[in-house]
Write a protein that holds these residues in place. Sequence first.
Motif, mmCIF file in Angstrom:
data_model
loop_
_atom_site.group_PDB
_atom_site.id
_atom_site.type_symbol
_atom_site.label_atom_id
_atom_site.label_comp_id
_atom_site.label_asym_id
_atom_site.label_seq_id
_atom_site.Cartn_x
_atom_site.Cartn_y
_atom_site.Cartn_z
ATOM 1 N N LEU A 149 0.952 -1.210 -0.157
ATOM 2 C CA LEU A 149 -0.202 0.188 -0.068
ATOM 3 C C LEU A 149 0.768 0.935 0.226
ATOM 4 O O LEU A 149 0.372 2.556 -0.622
ATOM 5 N N ALA A 150 2.068 1.408 0.752
ATOM 6 C CA ALA A 150 2.489 2.694 1.047
ATOM 7 C C ALA A 150 2.979 2.432 -0.797
ATOM 8 O O ALA A 150 3.279 3.706 -1.255
ATOM 9 N N LYS A 151 3.812 1.745 -1.398
ATOM 10 C CA LYS A 151 3.926 1.930 -2.791
ATOM 11 C C LYS A 151 3.536 2.879 -3.599
ATOM 12 O O LYS A 151 3.284 3.148 -4.730
ATOM 13 N N LEU A 152 1.766 1.746 -3.218
ATOM 14 C CA LEU A 152 0.787 2.410 -4.553
ATOM 15 C C LEU A 152 0.409 4.370 -3.876
ATOM 16 O O LEU A 152 0.372 4.048 -5.004
ATOM 17 N N GLU A 153 0.382 4.177 -2.358
ATOM 18 C CA GLU A 153 0.438 5.472 -2.734
ATOM 19 C C GLU A 153 1.128 6.770 -3.427
ATOM 20 O O GLU A 153 1.044 7.267 -3.505
#
Length: 275
Positions: A149-153
């Motif tokens: 999720l961090a990478k997606l954000e």
Amino acid sequence: MDANRPLCGHLITHLDPEVEALMQEKFRIDFSQIAKMGLAEWAEFGQLGIDAKWVIDNIDKIEEIFGNVITSIELWNKAVEKVSKKGIKVVEKLDKGAVDLAIAVTGRNSKLLEGDDRKANAVSLQSELRTVNNELDQIANGSVLARALAKLEEAREKAANEPAVQAGIRAWANQAKQTALAAKMGLQHGLAAFSHPQFPGNDGTFTGSDWTQPSNSNQSWGQNYEANKPQQSLGGSNRDSIAFNWSGNVAGKAKQFSSNVVRGAKKIGKWFGIG
């Protein structure tokens, strides 16, 4: 002779007002009314005397009947009292039996519950162990998900800040609105919508072969439209036009097309934090 005139109108009653009120209250006798009676009223008065005489002649029998009625009620209530007393004693015995049975059933249920509790404790212990293991698995999986999720954000923020992406989103949103408006007008006006002045992309020069623009102020747009044409173009130019087969269910196709556009706009806009 007038049957309605008072027959004894010459009579004058002299009574003390208190005596007169007492007679009226206790016996419903009003001497002042007797002098005003006509033939029919005197007949009713005579019948009253006949009825009174019948009561006098039969008073002994009436007393006997009433006495028998009273005696029967007295005897009946004594019998009810005796039966009720006996019934209460029997109910007490039944209640005692029911209480003894309830105590026995409760004792049996207590033993069953004791066994169920031991079984439930074992099941609860196994469930608790499974829960602990599941929580450990969730922690491990959560770490992986958090990194993803961090990478997606990070990718979303980077894409949202790109001028080209922002411009593309604005252009796409505007085109989606125009397409939705075109579909809505198609629902409302059918093929005649393409020549409407408010139709997206219509610059006033569109001339279809199957309908005409107004020739004067008294002629509305699309007035000469001819029905049942198989193929027309939707859009403002040849490059941007979208072909539709209008021989089918025009309303259903337009409605579905508009719905798909709106749903797509919401999904993409939500991903980019817009709308």
